[in-house]
Design an enzyme around this catalytic site. Structure first.
Site, mmCIF file in Angstrom:
data_model
loop_
_atom_site.group_PDB
_atom_site.id
_atom_site.type_symbol
_atom_site.label_atom_id
_atom_site.label_comp_id
_atom_site.label_asym_id
_atom_site.label_seq_id
_atom_site.Cartn_x
_atom_site.Cartn_y
_atom_site.Cartn_z
ATOM 1 N N TYR A 130 -53.991 7.916 51.166
ATOM 2 C CA TYR A 130 -54.856 8.490 52.203
ATOM 3 C C TYR A 130 -55.379 7.408 53.137
ATOM 4 O O TYR A 130 -55.408 7.592 54.362
ATOM 5 C CB TYR A 130 -56.028 9.241 51.561
ATOM 6 C CG TYR A 130 -56.888 9.942 52.586
ATOM 7 C CD1 TYR A 130 -56.399 11.062 53.263
ATOM 8 C CD2 TYR A 130 -58.165 9.483 52.895
ATOM 9 C CE1 TYR A 130 -57.171 11.704 54.223
ATOM 10 C CE2 TYR A 130 -58.935 10.125 53.850
ATOM 11 C CZ TYR A 130 -58.440 11.226 54.507
ATOM 12 O OH TYR A 130 -59.203 11.853 55.469
ATOM 13 N N ASN A 159 -67.973 7.832 53.244
ATOM 14 C CA ASN A 159 -67.773 9.166 52.679
ATOM 15 C C ASN A 159 -68.898 10.086 53.129
ATOM 16 O O ASN A 159 -70.076 9.783 52.935
ATOM 17 C CB ASN A 159 -67.765 9.101 51.146
ATOM 18 C CG ASN A 159 -66.476 8.518 50.606
ATOM 19 O OD1 ASN A 159 -65.463 8.463 51.292
ATOM 20 N ND2 ASN A 159 -66.514 8.087 49.359
ATOM 21 N N ASP A 263 -62.436 3.951 38.260
ATOM 22 C CA ASP A 263 -63.616 3.650 39.064
ATOM 23 C C ASP A 263 -63.322 3.717 40.560
ATOM 24 O O ASP A 263 -64.204 3.978 41.367
ATOM 25 C CB ASP A 263 -64.117 2.231 38.751
ATOM 26 C CG ASP A 263 -65.165 2.218 37.648
ATOM 27 O OD1 ASP A 263 -65.768 3.271 37.383
ATOM 28 O OD2 ASP A 263 -65.377 1.139 37.073
#
Length: 306
Positions: A130, A159, A263
């Site tokens: 992505y 984000n 993670d």
């Protein structure tokens, strides 16, 4: 006329609400009305609408689990949209195209993301596909600007989160997933909530209304072909985020971190001084306020979510 691509999604719907408040004329075709993976459909829409400016909120996204299990879809769909949007915008002689780039396009080793370090290393494997697809939009922007003068503003955003975010476990980012887990655990009386990973990775979060504000401001800011960060250079660990969300929800159980789960990149924080200068603005909504609004929305709407 402003064309908002992806205007019925999480980010795009907030862009449209902001344009409504400003009284700005725009059109926002639904996915059924405009398939951006289809070149002919994309060309036809641009030629019919004849937009002066475009805000691109269209993307095929998912959380870390989706990125590791469905990389082909992420690559194929996002690259098709990237190529089609740039070709159609160029052919329609769009005056300004505003495009968001996720901050996962930065190198995995970076701790504080700075524009001059955008190419200083490989991407983290968990977001490689992505992140590359979003990074490719900037490369295409540079090419079309260099050869045909297409004016594109690429804003690198942290984000985003907020009301109406993705909350499905496979498609959500950490914040949305944790809101769902905490709320559902409180409702069921669960003694603990599983949290993926060690809790140590540091993330910066951008409330979706601030993200929309940045994109709309990009319509009229001075031209800039190089990437532009939007951020406040401040993050917090996933462990601390989980505790904040538990407090906002009122969940009193144990947070069970699972270090066997990935993670992701260790750091994702954004140095945003260039964006502040270019846009004359910096993100305004605090994380505590944003989490409270997100939890409230989820509580009111969770029964209607797929």
């Amino acid at each position: 006329m402003i064309l908002v691509l992806g205007g019925h999604g999480f980010v795009g719907s907030n862009v449209c609400k902001l344009l409504d408040r400003k009284g700005a004329p725009y059109v926002a075709p639904t996915k059924a009305e405009l398939d951006l993976e289809n070149l002919d459909a994309t060309f036809g829409a641009f030629q019919s609408i004849k937009p002066e400016k475009v805000i691109n909120c269209a993307a095929f996204v998912g959380g870390i689990r989706y990125g590791t299990t469905r990389p082909i879809e992420l690559f194929d769909k996002n690259m098709r949209m990237t190529l089609n949007i740039l070709r159609a915008a160029d052919a329609a002689k769009v005056r300004r195209l505003v495009n968001p780039i996720a901050n996962c396009a930065y190198p995995a080793r970076a701790e504080l993301f700075r524009e001059e370090e955008f190419w200083d290393g490989p991407l983290h494997e968990s977001v490689m596909v992505y992140g590359f697809a979003r990074k490719a939009f900037w490369v295409g922007s540079w090419a079309y600007n260099r050869q045909h003068g297409l004016d594109v503003i690429n804003l690198i955003l942290s984000n985003m989160y907020g009301p109406a975010d993705h909350f499905h476990p496979e498609r959500s980012h950490a914040l949305g997933a944790l809101v769902k887990k905490m709320f559902d655990a409180k409702q069921s009386g669960a003694a603990e909530v599983p949290v993926w990973g060690s809790g140590r990775p540091v993330r910066e979060w951008l409330y979706v209304e601030d993200g929309a504000e940045a994109l709309v401001r990009g319509l009229d800011c001075p031209p800039e072909i190089d990437p532009v960060n939007v951020g406040v250079a401040s993050g917090l660990s996933i462990g601390y985020l989980a505790a904040k969300i538990a407090d906002a929800v009122g969940y009193k159980g144990r947070l069970a971190f699972d270090p066997s789960q990935p993670d992701g990149a260790p750091f994702k924080t954004v140095e945003g001084s260039k964006g502040e200068r270019l846009l004359g603005w910096t993100p305004q909504i605090s994380l505590d306020t944003g989490i409270a609004r997100t939890v409230e929305w989820y509580a009111e709407n969770r029964m209607n979510l797929a």
